[in-house]
Design a protein around this motif. Structure first.
Motif, PDB file in Angstrom:
ATOM      1  N   ALA A   1       0.803  -1.226   0.000  1.00 39.50           N
ATOM      2  CA  ALA A   1       0.000   0.000   0.000  1.00 39.50           C
ATOM      3  C   ALA A   1       0.838   1.279   0.000  1.00 39.50           C
ATOM      4  N   PRO A   2       1.924   1.385   0.796  1.00 37.37           N
ATOM      5  CA  PRO A   2       2.715   2.620   0.754  1.00 37.37           C
ATOM      6  C   PRO A   2       3.304   2.902  -0.627  1.00 37.37           C
ATOM      7  N   MET A   3       3.714   1.855  -1.336  1.00 33.19           N
ATOM      8  CA  MET A   3       4.261   2.043  -2.672  1.00 33.19           C
ATOM      9  C   MET A   3       3.168   2.515  -3.631  1.00 33.19           C
TER      10      MET A   3
ATOM     11  N   LEU B   1      -0.851  -2.521 -10.368  1.00 26.73           N
ATOM     12  CA  LEU B   1       0.234  -3.053  -9.547  1.00 26.73           C
ATOM     13  C   LEU B   1      -0.315  -3.997  -8.488  1.00 26.73           C
ATOM     14  N   ARG B   2      -1.397  -3.603  -7.848  1.00 22.58           N
ATOM     15  CA  ARG B   2      -1.992  -4.440  -6.805  1.00 22.58           C
ATOM     16  C   ARG B   2      -2.467  -5.775  -7.370  1.00 22.58           C
TER      17      ARG B   2
ATOM     18  N   PRO C   1      12.195   5.126  -7.846  1.00 27.49           N
ATOM     19  CA  PRO C   1      11.231   5.543  -8.874  1.00 27.49           C
ATOM     20  C   PRO C   1       9.871   5.947  -8.308  1.00 27.49           C
ATOM     21  N   VAL C   2       9.541   5.479  -7.115  1.00 25.42           N
ATOM     22  CA  VAL C   2       8.257   5.824  -6.496  1.00 25.42           C
ATOM     23  C   VAL C   2       8.404   7.030  -5.576  1.00 25.42           C
ATOM     24  N   THR C   3       9.494   7.103  -4.825  1.00 27.86           N
ATOM     25  CA  THR C   3       9.637   8.147  -3.815  1.00 27.86           C
ATOM     26  C   THR C   3      10.231   9.441  -4.359  1.00 27.86           C
TER      27      THR C   3
END
Length: 285
Positions: free
Chosen positions: A167-169, A181-182, A266-268
């Motif tokens: 979930a955080p990603m 993604l999920r 790449p996400v943060t």
């Protein structure tokens, strides 16, 4: 409504496997950016970077065999085979020039692919890449950790715990990409694809040490996370030291630190990654 990761399509590998891709357009004259995901990850892990590049360069994301919406591979998912698949994707896209970016295990995949055809690559961005210069990959502790992970991941995927843990990603991604993604990444099928790629990690890294891929005059930027999140301080220090050595081997000697990130740069910090990609993409050939 159009998908944030672009128009869907398929390409075939040299041996007939079907790989799923999505592409977004960009201005003429810019190289096509192809984003290579980390081990076991799907195209959606790049969605925040792709959004940051949108309209400034054409971008392609795809799923490797056995991941996301791509067909499985009956052969072993060794590094050389992954790199051959990436070059098949580039062949089928048919652009004149490419800019490749690889995250984590996607870094070695991109390096090996570039070494096979460096003349068509305008630049290479390695985002917190796996690197054979990091000694910790060859320790007994790493081997034990890999065995434990291989034993636990299928059970965690079956119970749905992995999807909840992601979930955080997903919060850093566009809603449609987060839903993909999920559904596709940390599912039982996705974990099976991850383990297939992980099976030969150390063997592949030893092969890279023995015969490093020569990326020639292709400009290379290495981006390192700085937080120990997901790795631990000792591993982070050893990996970033290897990144510094890798960057020093490139024509530009460019090593960029992602100061707000652990491994999932790449996400943060997608704008940082996109900026490095666009900087290289905008260089004169």
């Amino acid at each position: 409504m159009p998908h944030s990761q672009g128009t869907p399509g398929h390409v075939r590998t040299r041996d007939g496997r079907t790989l799923f891709l999505q592409r977004t357009p960009g201005p003429p004259g810019m190289p096509t950016v192809v984003l290579e995901a980390g081990m076991g990850a799907t195209r959606s892990s790049w969605a925040a970077v792709q959004r940051a590049i949108a309209g400034r360069a054409p971008v392609v994301v795809y799923d490797r065999s056995g991941l996301g919406r791509s067909a499985p591979d009956p052969g072993p998912r060794i590094l050389h085979r992954l790199a051959m698949d990436l070059n098949d994707v580039l062949d089928r896209i048919g652009a004149d020039r490419y800019l490749l970016a690889g995250h984590s295990w996607g870094g070695p995949v991109a390096r090996v692919a570039v070494a096979a055809r460096p003349e068509r690559v305008a630049g290479l961005v390695l985002v917190d890449p796996t690197d054979e210069g990091c000694e910790l990959y060859f320790t007994r502790a790493f081997a034990v950790q890999e065995r434990i992970t291989a034993a636990l991941l299928p059970a965690l995927a079956r119970t749905g715990l992995l999807r909840r843990a992601s979930a955080p990603m997903r919060r850093g991604l566009p809603a449609d990409a987060a839903a993909d993604l999920r559904a596709e990444w940390l599912s039982p099928a996705g974990v099976a694809g991850h383990l297939a790629e992980a099976a030969s990690t150390v063997t592949d890294l030893r092969a890279l040490r023995a015969d490093p891929p020569d990326t020639g005059a292709v400009p290379v930027t290495v981006i390192s996370g700085t937080a120990a999140t997901g790795t631990g301080r000792r591993v982070r220090a050893a990996l970033n030291a290897a990144h510094a050595v890798r960057a020093a081997l490139g024509p530009e000697r460019r090593h960029v630190l992602a100061l707000r990130s652990g491994h999932l740069v790449p996400v943060t910090e997608p704008d940082l990654v996109a900026g490095e990609i666009l900087r290289l993409a905008g260089r004169r050939p």
